[in-house]
Design an enzyme around this catalytic site. Structure first.
Site, mmCIF file in Angstrom:
data_model
loop_
_atom_site.group_PDB
_atom_site.id
_atom_site.type_symbol
_atom_site.label_atom_id
_atom_site.label_comp_id
_atom_site.label_asym_id
_atom_site.label_seq_id
_atom_site.Cartn_x
_atom_site.Cartn_y
_atom_site.Cartn_z
ATOM 1 N N CYS A 153 -0.144 2.359 4.278
ATOM 2 C CA CYS A 153 -0.396 1.984 5.670
ATOM 3 C C CYS A 153 -1.818 1.445 5.822
ATOM 4 C CB CYS A 153 -0.158 3.187 6.577
ATOM 5 S SG CYS A 153 -0.454 2.802 8.319
ATOM 6 N N CYS A 200 -3.485 2.438 9.127
ATOM 7 C CA CYS A 200 -3.948 3.832 9.185
ATOM 8 C C CYS A 200 -5.217 4.023 8.354
ATOM 9 C CB CYS A 200 -2.887 4.795 8.631
ATOM 10 S SG CYS A 200 -1.221 4.448 9.134
ATOM 11 N N ASP A 201 -5.267 3.408 7.179
ATOM 12 C CA ASP A 201 -6.316 3.757 6.217
ATOM 13 C C ASP A 201 -7.319 2.649 5.926
ATOM 14 O OD1 ASP A 201 -5.183 6.265 5.948
ATOM 15 O OD2 ASP A 201 -3.805 5.606 4.380
#
Ligand code: NAP
Length: 321
Positions: free
Chosen positions: A136, A139-140
């Site tokens: 992701c 997300c990261d």
């Protein structure tokens, strides 16, 4: 004590297919529940941009999915997020879904559980997940400011997420196993603008290496089998999807990868059970096709409820193509 609920339609999965199905089913005046192991929204909730959903200019995936959910609320859909499904019985006439919190009795079920990132299946992938391996970028990505990252794959996801990561990382490698990308031409053109993205063709990742976290990948040249090392702080595999079908496997007809066969009304091989979105055998996995699937599956689930059974012959059965 376990709670027991009775619904006309229970939808498994609260992504675009599931929420769209919920809106259409509830508007068909049948009691409707949606269950998801996560908060609602599905995969698009993690999309940094969503440029091809008509009417959603300047809307990200999270925002769009919030609107889907809001619309389901308007029509009285009962929502059950964060419920782990323990078992599903689709075969009996009255379907039963057991979750960690409740028992759901359903006259019809719409499977809209979506798909998840396919794993590379190489040494180091599992060990470093969360410590350099991520599925992701949204997300990261911010963890990789001024670092080097390696995206694996050649489809739309790989290219879009590489461009997203290029905002943070000093360098983004895209490792692809063939000598041309599969991604849409418009994305390939846009990729050329990024000076810090480099394509490595004809290569696969053989191993992900590091100590506490990832430090490099070992690449295999698919043309001559030569191995080489590529220093990297992060690895983002974007090599396609596998369906989320763990609890329903074997109960409906599926292809070799586990994707569910449906007819043109999105009915599965079992009466009263429909499948919508990425989880089914379909030529295009997009938010718009998932939403359309939700509508079709719910309309025919409601017809099934009205008539006991919907048996109009259909012109096309996917299995026969
Ligand atoms: P995809 O289109 O199936 O592409 C997967 C890529 O990974 C392909 O380039 C494939 O190589 C490669 N690959 C597969 N298995 C591999 C392995 N074991 N090792 C190395 N490489 C491997 O998957 P996706 O990009 O995740 O997209 C999934 C679906 O979502 C597609 O239908 C896509 O169009 C859609 N999507 C659309 C958008 C958009 O329209 N904006 C954005 C994201 C996703 P080959 O090319 O050699 O097969």
């Amino acid at each position: 004590m376990t709670k027991v609920y009775d619904f006309d339609v229970v939808i498994l999965g609260g992504g675009p297919a599931g929420l769209s199905a919920a809106i259409y089913a509830a508007r068909g005046n049948v009691s409707t529940a949606v269950i998801d192991i996560n908060p609602f929204g599905g995969q698009p909730s993690n999309y940094a941009a969503l440029e091809n959903y008509p009417g959603s200019i300047n809307t990200d995936g999270f925002e769009l999915m919030e609107k889907f959910e809001e619309q389901a609320d308007l029509f009285g859909v009962q929502k059950f997020p964060m419920q782990e499904i323990l078992s599903v019985d689709l075969i009996s006439e009255n379907k039963v879904i057991l979750t960690t919190e409740a028992r759901f009795n359903a006259k019809t079920v719409i499977i809209a559980t979506g798909a998840q990132a396919k794993k590379l299946g190489v040494k180091g992938e599992k060990e470093f997940t969360g410590c350099g391996v991520s599925y992701c970028a949204v997300c990261d990505g911010a963890f990789y400011k001024d670092k080097i990252v390696t995206v694996v794959g050649g489809g739309n996801s790989a290219v879009e997420e590489a461009m997203y990561l290029a905002r943070f990382a000093s360098k983004v490698f895209i490792v692809h196993r063939r000598n041309e990308l599969r991604a849409d031409k418009i994305l390939q053109e846009r990729l050329k603008i990024f000076a810090n993205i480099e394509l490595i063709y004809n290569s696969t990742v053989k191993e992900i290496v590091g100590e506490d976290k990832v430090t490099k990948v070992i690449l295999n040249n698919t043309q001559n089998n030569n191995l080489s090392e590529l220093e990297t702080d992060g690895v983002f595999p974007y090599i396609g999807m596998v369906p989320n079908v763990e609890k329903i496997a074997g109960q409906v007809k599926q292809d070799a990868m586990g994707f569910i066969f449906t007819d043109a009304t999105l009915k599965t091989s079992v009466e009263g059970v429909y499948a919508a979105g990425d989880v089914r055998v379909t030529p295009l996995r997009q938010v718009i096709t998932a939403a359309a699937d939700g509508a079709v599956s719910a309309v025919y689930a409601v017809k099934y409820l009205e008539q006991g059974k919907y048996t109009t012959p259909l012109p096309m059965q996917i299995e026969q193509l």
